[in-house]
Design a protein around this motif. Structure first.
Motif, PDB file in Angstrom:
ATOM      1  N   TYR A  74      -6.286  12.614  13.211  1.00 15.33           N
ATOM      2  CA  TYR A  74      -5.370  12.364  12.098  1.00 15.33           C
ATOM      3  C   TYR A  74      -6.180  11.825  10.929  1.00 15.33           C
ATOM      4  CZ  TYR A  74      -5.640   7.699  14.179  1.00 15.33           C
ATOM      5  OH  TYR A  74      -6.099   6.534  14.720  1.00 15.33           O
ATOM      6  N   ASP A  75      -5.626  11.974   9.749  1.00  8.67           N
ATOM      7  CA  ASP A  75      -6.270  11.501   8.521  1.00  8.67           C
ATOM      8  C   ASP A  75      -5.177  11.222   7.514  1.00  8.67           C
ATOM      9  OD1 ASP A  75      -7.866  10.895   6.394  1.00  8.67           O
ATOM     10  OD2 ASP A  75      -8.903  12.830   6.315  1.00  8.67           O
ATOM     11  N   LEU A  76      -4.723   9.988   7.475  1.00  7.68           N
ATOM     12  CA  LEU A  76      -3.623   9.620   6.585  1.00  7.68           C
ATOM     13  C   LEU A  76      -4.158   9.332   5.186  1.00  7.68           C
ATOM     14  CD1 LEU A  76      -1.589   7.243   8.924  1.00  7.68           C
ATOM     15  CD2 LEU A  76      -1.190   9.660   8.456  1.00  7.68           C
ATOM     16  N   PRO A  77      -3.531   9.854   4.159  1.00  3.87           N
ATOM     17  CA  PRO A  77      -4.011   9.599   2.789  1.00  3.87           C
ATOM     18  C   PRO A  77      -3.865   8.126   2.428  1.00  3.87           C
ATOM     19  CG  PRO A  77      -1.866  10.674   2.749  1.00  3.87           C
ATOM     20  CD  PRO A  77      -2.311  10.691   4.176  1.00  3.87           C
ATOM     21  N   LEU A  78      -4.783   7.672   1.566  1.00  6.94           N
ATOM     22  CA  LEU A  78      -4.693   6.293   1.112  1.00  6.94           C
ATOM     23  C   LEU A  78      -3.475   6.100   0.212  1.00  6.94           C
ATOM     24  CD1 LEU A  78      -8.406   5.503   0.153  1.00  6.94           C
ATOM     25  CD2 LEU A  78      -7.093   4.413   1.972  1.00  6.94           C
ATOM     26  N   PRO A  79      -2.742   5.000   0.387  1.00  2.00           N
ATOM     27  CA  PRO A  79      -1.650   4.708  -0.544  1.00  2.00           C
ATOM     28  C   PRO A  79      -2.181   4.428  -1.945  1.00  2.00           C
ATOM     29  CG  PRO A  79      -1.472   3.398   1.472  1.00  2.00           C
ATOM     30  CD  PRO A  79      -2.829   4.021   1.477  1.00  2.00           C
ATOM     31  N   GLU A  80      -1.292   4.490  -2.919  1.00  2.00           N
ATOM     32  CA  GLU A  80      -1.655   4.221  -4.306  1.00  2.00           C
ATOM     33  C   GLU A  80      -1.946   2.733  -4.511  1.00  2.00           C
ATOM     34  OE1 GLU A  80      -2.008   6.464  -6.810  1.00  2.00           O
ATOM     35  OE2 GLU A  80      -1.688   8.016  -5.293  1.00  2.00           O
ATOM     36  N   LEU A  81      -2.779   2.448  -5.500  1.00  2.00           N
ATOM     37  CA  LEU A  81      -3.067   1.073  -5.909  1.00  2.00           C
ATOM     38  C   LEU A  81      -1.774   0.375  -6.334  1.00  2.00           C
ATOM     39  CD1 LEU A  81      -6.053  -0.047  -8.067  1.00  2.00           C
ATOM     40  CD2 LEU A  81      -3.751  -0.735  -8.763  1.00  2.00           C
ATOM     41  N   ILE A  82      -1.648  -0.886  -5.984  1.00  2.00           N
ATOM     42  CA  ILE A  82      -0.514  -1.720  -6.399  1.00  2.00           C
ATOM     43  C   ILE A  82      -1.034  -2.754  -7.385  1.00  2.00           C
ATOM     44  CG2 ILE A  82       1.237  -3.381  -5.650  1.00  2.00           C
ATOM     45  CD1 ILE A  82       1.287  -1.927  -2.952  1.00  2.00           C
ATOM     46  N   GLY A  83      -0.443  -2.825  -8.576  1.00  2.00           N
ATOM     47  CA  GLY A  83      -0.906  -3.734  -9.606  1.00  2.00           C
ATOM     48  C   GLY A  83      -0.489  -5.173  -9.359  1.00  2.00           C
ATOM     49  N   ALA A  84      -1.153  -6.091 -10.050  1.00  2.00           N
ATOM     50  CA  ALA A  84      -0.884  -7.517  -9.864  1.00  2.00           C
ATOM     51  C   ALA A  84       0.552  -7.883 -10.238  1.00  2.00           C
ATOM     52  CB  ALA A  84      -1.872  -8.350 -10.681  1.00  2.00           C
ATOM     53  N   ASP A  85       1.102  -7.251 -11.286  1.00  2.00           N
ATOM     54  CA  ASP A  85       2.461  -7.592 -11.711  1.00  2.00           C
ATOM     55  C   ASP A  85       3.472  -7.315 -10.603  1.00  2.00           C
ATOM     56  OD1 ASP A  85       1.487  -8.376 -14.128  1.00  2.00           O
ATOM     57  OD2 ASP A  85       2.142  -6.595 -15.237  1.00  2.00           O
ATOM     58  N   ALA A  86       3.279  -6.200  -9.884  1.00  2.00           N
ATOM     59  CA  ALA A  86       4.181  -5.875  -8.781  1.00  2.00           C
ATOM     60  C   ALA A  86       3.877  -6.699  -7.542  1.00  2.00           C
ATOM     61  CB  ALA A  86       4.074  -4.387  -8.456  1.00  2.00           C
ATOM     62  N   ALA A  87       2.619  -7.028  -7.324  1.00  2.00           N
ATOM     63  CA  ALA A  87       2.226  -7.701  -6.084  1.00  2.00           C
ATOM     64  C   ALA A  87       2.516  -9.195  -6.089  1.00  2.00           C
ATOM     65  CB  ALA A  87       0.732  -7.486  -5.837  1.00  2.00           C
ATOM     66  N   GLN A  88       2.416  -9.826  -7.247  1.00  2.00           N
ATOM     67  CA  GLN A  88       2.503 -11.290  -7.265  1.00  2.00           C
ATOM     68  C   GLN A  88       3.833 -11.844  -6.763  1.00  2.00           C
ATOM     69  OE1 GLN A  88       1.183 -12.424 -11.215  1.00  2.00           O
ATOM     70  NE2 GLN A  88      -0.978 -12.283 -10.629  1.00  2.00           N
ATOM     71  N   PRO A  89       4.988 -11.274  -7.127  1.00  2.00           N
ATOM     72  CA  PRO A  89       6.237 -11.829  -6.575  1.00  2.00           C
ATOM     73  C   PRO A  89       6.321 -11.700  -5.056  1.00  2.00           C
ATOM     74  CG  PRO A  89       6.690 -10.470  -8.499  1.00  2.00           C
ATOM     75  CD  PRO A  89       5.252 -10.238  -8.146  1.00  2.00           C
ATOM     76  N   VAL A  90       5.800 -10.605  -4.502  1.00  2.00           N
ATOM     77  CA  VAL A  90       5.827 -10.428  -3.049  1.00  2.00           C
ATOM     78  C   VAL A  90       4.909 -11.452  -2.389  1.00  2.00           C
ATOM     79  CG1 VAL A  90       5.438  -8.803  -1.158  1.00  2.00           C
ATOM     80  CG2 VAL A  90       6.297  -7.969  -3.365  1.00  2.00           C
ATOM     81  N   ALA A  91       3.704 -11.598  -2.933  1.00  2.00           N
ATOM     82  CA  ALA A  91       2.755 -12.572  -2.378  1.00  2.00           C
ATOM     83  C   ALA A  91       3.320 -13.987  -2.465  1.00  2.00           C
ATOM     84  CB  ALA A  91       1.426 -12.475  -3.119  1.00  2.00           C
ATOM     85  N   MET A  92       3.978 -14.292  -3.573  1.00  2.00           N
ATOM     86  CA  MET A  92       4.557 -15.624  -3.728  1.00  2.00           C
ATOM     87  C   MET A  92       5.660 -15.861  -2.699  1.00  2.00           C
ATOM     88  SD  MET A  92       4.292 -18.428  -5.433  1.00  2.00           S
ATOM     89  CE  MET A  92       3.352 -17.935  -6.866  1.00  2.00           C
ATOM     90  N   ALA A  93       6.465 -14.839  -2.425  1.00  2.00           N
ATOM     91  CA  ALA A  93       7.525 -14.980  -1.425  1.00  2.00           C
ATOM     92  C   ALA A  93       6.928 -15.243  -0.048  1.00  2.00           C
ATOM     93  CB  ALA A  93       8.389 -13.726  -1.399  1.00  2.00           C
ATOM     94  N   MET A  94       5.852 -14.549   0.291  1.00  2.00           N
ATOM     95  CA  MET A  94       5.233 -14.763   1.599  1.00  2.00           C
ATOM     96  C   MET A  94       4.604 -16.145   1.692  1.00  2.00           C
ATOM     97  SD  MET A  94       3.683 -11.000   2.505  1.00  2.00           S
ATOM     98  CE  MET A  94       3.612 -11.340   4.253  1.00  2.00           C
ATOM     99  N   ALA A  95       3.960 -16.583   0.606  1.00  2.00           N
ATOM    100  CA  ALA A  95       3.409 -17.947   0.594  1.00  2.00           C
ATOM    101  C   ALA A  95       4.522 -18.977   0.733  1.00  2.00           C
ATOM    102  CB  ALA A  95       2.623 -18.182  -0.694  1.00  2.00           C
ATOM    103  N   GLY A  96       5.675 -18.681   0.122  1.00  2.00           N
ATOM    104  CA  GLY A  96       6.811 -19.589   0.272  1.00  2.00           C
ATOM    105  C   GLY A  96       7.254 -19.717   1.710  1.00  2.00           C
ATOM    106  N   HIS A  97       7.226 -18.627   2.464  1.00  2.00           N
ATOM    107  CA  HIS A  97       7.585 -18.696   3.881  1.00  2.00           C
ATOM    108  C   HIS A  97       6.567 -19.540   4.659  1.00  2.00           C
ATOM    109  CE1 HIS A  97      10.980 -16.061   3.679  1.00  2.00           C
ATOM    110  NE2 HIS A  97      10.281 -15.062   3.181  1.00  2.00           N
ATOM    111  N   LEU A  98       5.286 -19.429   4.304  1.00  2.00           N
ATOM    112  CA  LEU A  98       4.282 -20.248   4.985  1.00  2.00           C
ATOM    113  C   LEU A  98       4.502 -21.721   4.686  1.00  2.00           C
ATOM    114  CD1 LEU A  98       1.739 -20.352   6.744  1.00  2.00           C
ATOM    115  CD2 LEU A  98       0.376 -20.051   4.659  1.00  2.00           C
ATOM    116  N   LEU A  99       4.807 -22.054   3.431  1.00  2.00           N
ATOM    117  CA  LEU A  99       5.082 -23.453   3.113  1.00  2.00           C
ATOM    118  C   LEU A  99       6.357 -23.938   3.803  1.00  2.00           C
ATOM    119  CD1 LEU A  99       2.851 -22.887   0.977  1.00  2.00           C
ATOM    120  CD2 LEU A  99       4.081 -24.480  -0.531  1.00  2.00           C
TER     121      LEU A  99
END
Length: 350
Positions: A74-99
């Motif tokens: 198998y050879d799965l194509p790489l997903p597209e790059l995700i920019g910081a503007d889209a990624a930061q709210p998701v990362a912040m939500a996950m950090a919130g769960h850790l806290l």
């Protein structure tokens, strides 16, 4: 029980996908996934790297992925790059769960080896805030300093997709990690800044040219938190013998990934009984890295597990299998947790 300090888990992703039920998921636990507090206690899970990870939009549903990755090649194509503007709210939500986990009183976010030892002594889960892919950090690196102030102490520049910093390997079998270009100029600056801040750099998911760039730039031990031996399983995600020697020579470390897809010689995703694939990888890694540079990096809640492990409770069965294989008690303890703590001491300092 021998305490286990683990190189990688995706438990925060489970919480983010069902935030309304996070109390139930954590304690008493739902019995789903691989981790919750009661099962961590039962398996001797003392702590580890808790990943903040930005999911890619799915190109296939789960059943399609399962079928593709259970029928090599198998050879799965790489997903597209995700920019910081889209990624930061998701990362912040996950950090919130850790806290939030820390606020339960059963877990501590650790910024030093002393913090880890204190948490273990007190019976709390010792958690390192880790980023699996640096999408939530922009090229100016300002967000890196914000995340460091919040407790970030470990970072992988990429998951298996490109970022503004470098290139991840695709999920491909058979294949090798030489799949594209090295670090960008922003990636090279990221490595230097992580060195200055004493943020551990994780080589897992990175392609070979990016690996070599970090090896040339970084003044810290080289670490792959959850990767296996390419000589045993020819997956792009596994490390070649040359890469393992580079890690060894830096006084770095590798954490064994329990994911079946990186353990099975045939590259299939299906689970398996017995310990042979696990032991083949451990023997190979040990033969190159030596006894002081090998640990565990489960990928709990992010991968299919061997039947003998199942979930976090199975870690003691794994340690028993190592002992039965001829690993002495001192070596089993090193692999279980002592090597990780020593590596972090070399990386973070006092």
């Amino acid at each position: 029980m021998i305490p286990v300090f683990d190189g990688h888990n995706d438990f925060l992703l489970r919480l983010m996908r069902d935030p309304a039920n996070r109390d139930k998921i954590w304690n008493p636990g739902t019995g789903q996934g691989h981790m919750d507090l009661p099962r961590m206690r039962a398996g001797g899970f003392a702590g580890g790297f808790f990943a903040i990870y930005i999911p890619s939009p799915a190109a296939h549903d789960d059943a399609e992925y399962e079928a593709i990755m259970d029928a090599p090649p198998y050879d799965l194509p790489l997903p597209e790059l995700i920019g910081a503007d889209a990624a930061q709210p998701v990362a912040m939500a996950m950090a919130g769960h850790l806290l939030w986990l820390e606020r339960t009183g059963e877990l501590s976010i650790c910024r030093s080896v002393a913090d880890i030892r204190d948490a273990m002594a007190a019976g709390r889960i010792a958690a390192i805030m880790h980023m699996e892919g640096a999408e939530a950090i922009g090229e100016d690196l300002d967000a890196l300093h914000v995340w460091h102030a919040a407790g970030l102490r470990s970072l992988g520049p990429v998951w298996s997709r490109p970022t503004v910093f470098g290139h991840g390997v695709p999920f491909r079998f058979p294949g090798d990690p030489d799949t594209g270009d090295g670090l960008t100029e922003a990636g090279k600056r990221l490595v230097r800044e992580c060195n200055q801040l004493k943020i551990m750099i994780d080589l897992s998911h990175l392609n070979e040219k990016g690996f070599d760039d970090i090896a040339a730039i970084s003044d810290a031990p080289l670490v792959a938190t959850h990767s296996n031996a390419h000589a045993v399983t020819r997956s792009t995600r596994n490390l070649t013998d040359r890469q393992l020697r580079v890690i060894r020579d830096s006084d770095g470390m590798v954490g064994l990934n329990y994911a079946t897809i990186f353990l099975r010689e045939d590259g299939r995703k299906s689970t398996f009984a017995g310990w042979d694939p696990v032991l083949r990888h451990l023997d190979h890694l040990l033969g190159i890295l030596g006894e002081d540079r090998l640990g565990l990096g489960s990928d709990f809640d992010g991968a299919t597990m061997p039947a003998g492990i199942g979930d976090v409770r199975g870690q003691q069965a794994l340690l028993e299998a190592l002992a039965a294989h001829g690993f002495g008690e001192a070596l089993v303890r090193k692999i279980a947790h002592e090597n990780w703590l020593a590596l972090l001491q070399r990386t973070w300092g006092g």
